[in-house]
Design a protein around this motif. Structure first.
Motif, mmCIF file in Angstrom:
data_model
loop_
_atom_site.group_PDB
_atom_site.id
_atom_site.type_symbol
_atom_site.label_atom_id
_atom_site.label_comp_id
_atom_site.label_asym_id
_atom_site.label_seq_id
_atom_site.Cartn_x
_atom_site.Cartn_y
_atom_site.Cartn_z
ATOM 1 N N ILE A 48 41.829 43.914 37.360
ATOM 2 C CA ILE A 48 41.743 42.534 36.890
ATOM 3 C C ILE A 48 42.584 42.422 35.623
ATOM 4 N N PRO A 49 43.530 41.488 35.598
ATOM 5 C CA PRO A 49 44.432 41.411 34.450
ATOM 6 C C PRO A 49 43.717 41.054 33.152
ATOM 7 N N ASP A 50 44.248 41.558 32.062
ATOM 8 C CA ASP A 50 43.792 41.131 30.747
ATOM 9 C C ASP A 50 44.109 39.641 30.592
ATOM 10 N N ALA B 141 50.421 36.992 30.926
ATOM 11 C CA ALA B 141 50.918 35.755 31.521
ATOM 12 C C ALA B 141 51.470 36.043 32.912
ATOM 13 N N LEU B 142 50.793 35.539 33.933
ATOM 14 C CA LEU B 142 51.244 35.712 35.306
ATOM 15 C C LEU B 142 51.989 34.464 35.758
ATOM 16 N N GLU C 177 36.486 39.901 43.172
ATOM 17 C CA GLU C 177 36.225 38.687 43.964
ATOM 18 C C GLU C 177 35.888 37.515 43.052
ATOM 19 N N SER C 178 35.072 37.752 42.035
ATOM 20 C CA SER C 178 34.705 36.688 41.106
ATOM 21 C C SER C 178 35.932 36.167 40.358
ATOM 22 N N TRP C 179 36.817 37.081 39.955
ATOM 23 C CA TRP C 179 38.037 36.673 39.245
ATOM 24 C C TRP C 179 38.926 35.836 40.156
ATOM 25 N N LEU C 180 39.086 36.258 41.404
ATOM 26 C CA LEU C 180 39.933 35.534 42.349
ATOM 27 C C LEU C 180 39.356 34.155 42.674
ATOM 28 N N LEU D 216 51.013 55.209 33.541
ATOM 29 C CA LEU D 216 52.047 54.413 32.887
ATOM 30 C C LEU D 216 51.502 53.122 32.272
ATOM 31 N N GLY D 217 50.267 52.763 32.610
ATOM 32 C CA GLY D 217 49.655 51.565 32.036
ATOM 33 C C GLY D 217 50.306 50.275 32.465
ATOM 34 N N ILE D 218 50.728 50.202 33.722
ATOM 35 C CA ILE D 218 51.399 48.998 34.236
ATOM 36 C C ILE D 218 50.341 47.987 34.672
ATOM 37 N N PRO D 219 50.381 46.751 34.134
ATOM 38 C CA PRO D 219 49.335 45.788 34.488
ATOM 39 C C PRO D 219 49.589 44.982 35.765
ATOM 40 N N ALA D 220 50.866 44.784 36.138
ATOM 41 C CA ALA D 220 51.141 43.934 37.303
ATOM 42 C C ALA D 220 52.592 44.108 37.743
ATOM 43 N N PHE D 221 52.861 43.598 38.972
ATOM 44 C CA PHE D 221 54.198 43.703 39.555
ATOM 45 C C PHE D 221 54.641 42.382 40.150
#
Length: 425
Positions: free
Chosen positions: A35-37, A41-42, A70-73, A374-379
């Motif tokens: 779940i993103p912080d 910014a997405l 699921e709750s976040w989505l 690597l601590g990558i949050p998203a792609f």
């Protein structure tokens, strides 16, 4: 952010596979790592795939993580949530497909879930509830000897029943052929009979379109990326989403050094490593020394440091099935797997510290450990390299963008590594 489709993936390579499928079929898609912080910014997208590492953890932990996702989505507008599983299912009686599916149904108000791991494009088909891999029953295919999840039963209804509290029904191919209304009617009958899930047959791509159209009207479904294909096309045809035709930001060059790190012991990855030796230096780690505590990691980094300035290198902890079996017998399956994924992630991390910005990772567990390291949050999702495997560009890495590929061990042709690196600039 308001999204149309949410997904919870049980591992990172599977998440990339699904994100690739949704993108190919017209949905603007982002893959997140957990779940993103809130500070991340997405971009404005149609679908978000939340990557988790829950395929092989205890069921209660998998359920807790999935429910949080699921709750976040749902909080961001997702009307349908797909629990994305491996296209070779989960063979153990204590597996998480049943518990997570039932938990998602419980909080969503749904009473039955359509379930299928079919994805004909990658050779996975389901007929009369039995899973076939490239025409072979699952339990007769090479995956029967998977080092972490040996596949010993092709009857998916039987496998899922052992994991579930509720009954498991079947939506057979003739019903699927009759269309989405027939599938929904069958689901209603099964639900009235007390079933909580139904395995759906699918042999052709058109079957996935039918299943996606039927599933979209329910809050939850469970399946591989093939079901994602059906859901994406159903969204577009319903008019709720418009096909994306924008420029793909993910393919902007990043420069930097390039490397391959492999931890998968699948037959496909072993062949890919053999082929890679024609194009780049390949170091095959001594897995037994790795498990025995030898300093293989430092030696591998030193080896790479002497060569990587001249071009890509590959470092692999992959081994033949008989070697894997021997090591598991001596050190234990869990300990062996953990040692390999930890070592390969550490190597990948050290390579990135030394300037690698284009990285190919082979193996589900290795990919998960590497991304976490690597601590990558998203792609962002780029073009497809091979069926089920996209090029990925990091988001939220402080300007130090990377291009990655997270490859499930069984995916890709023999020249996959060279092809992937040629697409990274």
């Amino acid at each position: 952010m308001t999204i149309l489709l949410g997904s919870i993936a049980d591992d990172y390579t599977g998440a990339s596979d699904l994100a690739n499928t949704l993108t190919k079929n017209g949905l603007r898609t982002v893959q997140t790592v957990g779940i993103p912080d809130p500070s991340l910014a997405l971009p404005d997208v149609d679908a978000v795939v939340v990557s988790l590492k829950i395929r092989s953890v205890a069921a209660k932990d998998a359920v807790a993580a999935a429910l949080e996702a699921e709750s976040w989505l749902r909080g961001r507008g997702a009307g349908h949530v797909l629990y994305k599983i491996c296209s070779t299912f989960d063979p153990t009686d204590l597996g998480n497909i049943g518990p997570v599916t039932e938990a998602l149904l419980s909080v969503s108000g749904g009473h039955i879930a359509l379930v299928t791991p079919a994805f004909p494009e990658t050779g996975r088909t389901v007929y009369l509830g039995h899973l076939f891999v490239n025409g072979q029953p699952l339990d007769e295919s090479p995956l029967k000897d998977h080092p972490l999840n040996p596949m010993r039963d092709a009857n998916l209804a039987r496998v899922l029943t052992r994991q579930s509290r509720g009954k498991v029904g079947l939506i057979d191919l003739p019903t699927v052929t009759d269309g989405a209304d027939a599938v929904r009617a069958r689901l209603d009958r099964l639900r009235a009979e007390g079933a909580a899930a139904a395995i759906a047959d699918a042999v052709f791509e058109r079957d996935l379109e039918t299943l996606g159209k039927a599933a979209l009207e329910m809050p939850v479904s469970t399946g591989a990326s093939g079901l994602g294909l059906g859901l994406a096309r159903a969204l577009l045809r319903s008019g709720r989403a418009s096909a994306s035709d924008g420029e793909n930001e993910a393919i902007r060059p990043v420069g930097g050094l390039a490397a391959v790190v492999a931890g998968s012991c699948s037959a496909a990855t072993l062949k890919q490593l053999d082929a890679a030796e024609l194009h780049m230096p390949v170091l095959r780690l001594d897995t037994e020394k790795l498990l025995a505590g030898s300093d293989e990691i430092s030696a591998a980094i030193a080896w790479a440091g002497e060569r990587i300035g001249e071009g890509p290198v590959a470092i692999a902890a992959s081994a033949a099935p008989e070697v894997v079996s021997r090591l598991q017998a001596r050190y234990g399956r869990e300990a062996s797997g953990h040692a390999v994924e930890t070592a390969t992630a550490a190597i990948a991390g050290e390579l990135v510290e030394r300037g690698v910005r284009r990285l190919v990772v082979a193996g589900g567990e290795t990919s998960g450990a590497t991304v976490d390291r690597l601590g990558i949050p998203a792609f962002l999702i780029g073009p497809e390299i091979a069926p089920g495997v996209p090029l990925l560009r990091t988001i939220g890495t402080g300007g130090n963008d990377m291009l990655l590929t997270l490859k499930s061990g069984n995916f890709g042709g023999e020249d996959f590594f060279a092809t992937a690196l040629s697409m990274m600039r």
